[in-house]
Scaffold this motif. Structure first.
Motif, PDB file in Angstrom:
ATOM      1  N   GLY A  58       0.805  -1.227   0.000  1.00  0.00           N
ATOM      2  CA  GLY A  58       0.000   0.000   0.000  1.00  0.00           C
ATOM      3  C   GLY A  58       0.837   1.276   0.000  1.00  0.00           C
ATOM      4  O   GLY A  58       0.435   2.296  -0.555  1.00  0.00           O
ATOM      5  N   ALA A  59       2.016   1.230   0.602  1.00  0.00           N
ATOM      6  CA  ALA A  59       2.839   2.440   0.712  1.00  0.00           C
ATOM      7  C   ALA A  59       3.716   2.672  -0.509  1.00  0.00           C
ATOM      8  O   ALA A  59       4.333   3.733  -0.623  1.00  0.00           O
ATOM      9  CB  ALA A  59       3.718   2.350   1.963  1.00  0.00           C
ATOM     10  N   VAL A  60       3.797   1.707  -1.401  1.00  0.00           N
ATOM     11  CA  VAL A  60       4.752   1.825  -2.517  1.00  0.00           C
ATOM     12  C   VAL A  60       4.179   1.472  -3.897  1.00  0.00           C
ATOM     13  O   VAL A  60       4.801   1.795  -4.919  1.00  0.00           O
ATOM     14  CB  VAL A  60       6.008   0.938  -2.275  1.00  0.00           C
ATOM     15  N   THR A  94       2.536  12.686  -1.633  1.00  0.00           N
ATOM     16  CA  THR A  94       2.167  13.123  -0.285  1.00  0.00           C
ATOM     17  C   THR A  94       1.588  11.962   0.523  1.00  0.00           C
ATOM     18  O   THR A  94       0.750  11.218   0.022  1.00  0.00           O
ATOM     19  CB  THR A  94       1.122  14.261  -0.364  1.00  0.00           C
ATOM     20  N   SER A  95       2.064  11.818   1.753  1.00  0.00           N
ATOM     21  CA  SER A  95       1.465  10.889   2.718  1.00  0.00           C
ATOM     22  C   SER A  95       0.953  11.723   3.877  1.00  0.00           C
ATOM     23  O   SER A  95       1.655  12.620   4.351  1.00  0.00           O
ATOM     24  CB  SER A  95       2.505   9.911   3.270  1.00  0.00           C
ATOM     25  N   GLY A  96      -0.236  11.406   4.343  1.00  0.00           N
ATOM     26  CA  GLY A  96      -0.755  12.193   5.455  1.00  0.00           C
ATOM     27  C   GLY A  96      -1.730  11.403   6.300  1.00  0.00           C
ATOM     28  O   GLY A  96      -2.383  10.475   5.822  1.00  0.00           O
ATOM     29  N   ALA A 154      10.041   8.151  -3.977  1.00  0.00           N
ATOM     30  CA  ALA A 154       9.200   9.230  -3.444  1.00  0.00           C
ATOM     31  C   ALA A 154       8.072   8.656  -2.598  1.00  0.00           C
ATOM     32  O   ALA A 154       7.780   9.153  -1.497  1.00  0.00           O
ATOM     33  CB  ALA A 154       8.627  10.065  -4.587  1.00  0.00           C
ATOM     34  N   ASP A 155       7.432   7.602  -3.085  1.00  0.00           N
ATOM     35  CA  ASP A 155       6.293   7.021  -2.373  1.00  0.00           C
ATOM     36  C   ASP A 155       6.751   6.388  -1.062  1.00  0.00           C
ATOM     37  O   ASP A 155       6.175   6.634   0.006  1.00  0.00           O
ATOM     38  CB  ASP A 155       5.629   5.965  -3.274  1.00  0.00           C
ATOM     39  N   GLY A 156       7.798   5.584  -1.134  1.00  0.00           N
ATOM     40  CA  GLY A 156       8.299   4.934   0.078  1.00  0.00           C
ATOM     41  C   GLY A 156       8.780   5.946   1.099  1.00  0.00           C
ATOM     42  O   GLY A 156       8.508   5.823   2.300  1.00  0.00           O
ATOM     43  N   LEU A 157       9.480   6.972   0.632  1.00  0.00           N
ATOM     44  CA  LEU A 157      10.023   7.960   1.581  1.00  0.00           C
ATOM     45  C   LEU A 157       8.932   8.836   2.183  1.00  0.00           C
ATOM     46  O   LEU A 157       9.044   9.248   3.341  1.00  0.00           O
ATOM     47  CB  LEU A 157      11.085   8.835   0.907  1.00  0.00           C
ATOM     48  N   SER A 158       7.865   9.130   1.430  1.00  0.00           N
ATOM     49  CA  SER A 158       6.817   9.977   2.029  1.00  0.00           C
ATOM     50  C   SER A 158       6.213   9.262   3.231  1.00  0.00           C
ATOM     51  O   SER A 158       5.954   9.881   4.270  1.00  0.00           O
ATOM     52  CB  SER A 158       5.753  10.379   1.005  1.00  0.00           C
ATOM     53  N   THR A 159       6.024   7.969   3.123  1.00  0.00           N
ATOM     54  CA  THR A 159       5.512   7.189   4.253  1.00  0.00           C
ATOM     55  C   THR A 159       6.561   7.125   5.369  1.00  0.00           C
ATOM     56  O   THR A 159       6.255   7.358   6.547  1.00  0.00           O
ATOM     57  CB  THR A 159       5.161   5.762   3.792  1.00  0.00           C
ATOM     58  N   ALA A 160       7.801   6.829   4.988  1.00  0.00           N
ATOM     59  CA  ALA A 160       8.864   6.656   5.993  1.00  0.00           C
ATOM     60  C   ALA A 160       9.142   7.957   6.753  1.00  0.00           C
ATOM     61  O   ALA A 160       9.318   7.946   7.985  1.00  0.00           O
ATOM     62  CB  ALA A 160      10.142   6.163   5.315  1.00  0.00           C
TER      63      ALA A 160
HETATM   64 MG    MG Z   1       3.899   6.034   0.377  1.00  0.00          MG
END
Ligand code: MG
Ligand code: ADP
Length: 329
Positions: A160-162, A229-231, A273-279
């Motif tokens: 889901g995060a990537v 963006t992750s929020g 970008a996706d993995g790091l926004s979550t991390a």
């Molecule tokens: Mg993500």
């Protein structure tokens, strides 16, 4: 509710990205990966169907809840000979997990399920349930050898995060091989730009996580970038007056309460970008700032719970919006 939010988001991004008097892009909208997506391409309409087909194939392959998909089979049996795309994503995800000291961890699924996020069947788990789930979480429960993936008993993967980042990366490869001159793809909270937008920069709105306005800032960017963006505002439920959101600390199995409401990452590579926004959301501002100083492949915008916005120094020229503090390298 989250589908409506996603639709509004997609529409708002679409509005912000609309051209002035330059040639209009060809647009295709779809619902995939549990979110509304908008694909806009300049100069090669034919690539739109290739992009949506690719996204749909990846959706099925990488979904933890689609019973017809390979990830679902892997999570059920613990051992599957996997498609090259799945092993590629797993390899990169494990590398990001190591790089972020486990702040991103695609084995977090047993905890994600306890909170009911995959099924919208929300509940607060007991401590005993959480500690049982934690015994199955961690990259050391995954063995990857060639195309064979082995998961320890009780361990399950969640992309889901990537997955949207991986899909954006795959779409960029298709765009690069096409005759398209430029494109902007909105895959839920993941934006991928490609090439030079006719008539000006790409304008990317960053959602106001408080919901008081649509956007608290816009990024004005030229060329090819992933903006993710992750929020905590994106998916949550409330119980007994307390809000529980969908980004978990893999080491505790509980929602990350680090004083941030959202993190936006700008990077050349969409999966990163996706993995790091979550991390970075899981790390919180202080650790994330140190992580930024130790890295050279991304920029970021942080929106904190007290309303202060922090922008990394490489992004200040692109940033238009609410006052901010600079995170220097
Ligand atoms: Mg993500
Ligand atoms: P979104 O899916 O809303 O774009 P993210 O990219 O931040 O948001 O991913 C959050 C999703 O990833 C959660 O819904 C959950 O399935 C999973 N997840 C939650 N916490 C983590 C984590 N720390 N590492 C990896 N995956 C996570």
């Amino acid at each position: 509710m989250r589908k409506i939010t996603a639709l509004l988001l997609a529409l708002c991004v679409l509005c912000l990205c609309a051209c002035t008097s330059s040639p209009a892009p060809k647009t295709l909208e779809l619902f995939a990966m549990d979110t509304y997506m908008t694909l806009q391409v300049y100069g090669d309409e034919a690539v739109l169907s290739a992009l949506s087909q690719k996204i749909n194939v990846l959706d099925r392959l990488l979904s933890a809840t689609n019973e017809a998909g390979q990830l679902y089979a892997l999570n059920q049996t613990g051992r599957v000979s996997c498609d090259r795309e799945l092993t590629a994503l797993l390899t990169d995800s494990l590398a990001l997990s190591a790089r972020t000291d486990g702040a991103l961890d695609v084995t977090v699924y047993p905890a994600v399920m306890l909170w009911g996020f995959p099924t919208d069947d929300y509940r607060v788990p007991t401590d005993a349930e959480l500690s049982e789930a934690l015994s199955h979480i961690g990259a050391d429960h995954v063995q990857l050898s060639g195309d064979a993936v082995n998961l320890d008993q009780g361990t399950m993967l969640d992309f889901g995060a990537v997955a949207k980042g991986y899909a954006a990366r795959a779409c960029l490869e298709l765009l690069e091989a096409s005759d398209a001159s430029a494109a902007i793809l909105s895959l839920g909270g993941n934006i991928q730009t490609y090439g030079s937008k006719p008539g000006g920069d790409w304008l990317i709105g960053i959602t106001d996580p408080t919901g008081e306005t649509d956007y608290f800032a816009t990024l004005s960017l030229s060329g090819t970038h992933a903006i993710v963006t992750s929020g905590s505002y994106q998916r949550y439920f409330e119980q007994d007056g307390k809000r529980y959101h969908h980004i978990l600390v893999p080491k505790t199995g509980e929602p990350a309460e680090t004083g941030l409401l959202s993190v936006t990452v700008v990077c050349d590579d969409a999966l990163t970008a996706d993995g790091l926004s979550t991390a970075l959301f899981v790390m919180g501002l202080e650790k994330a700032s140190d992580f930024y100083r130790d890295s050279d492949d991304f920029e970021a915008v942080f929106y904190s719970e007290n309303g202060t916005v922090y922008v990394t120094e490489g992004l200040t020229n692109a940033y238009r919006g609410t006052d901010y503090e600079v995170i220097a390298r």
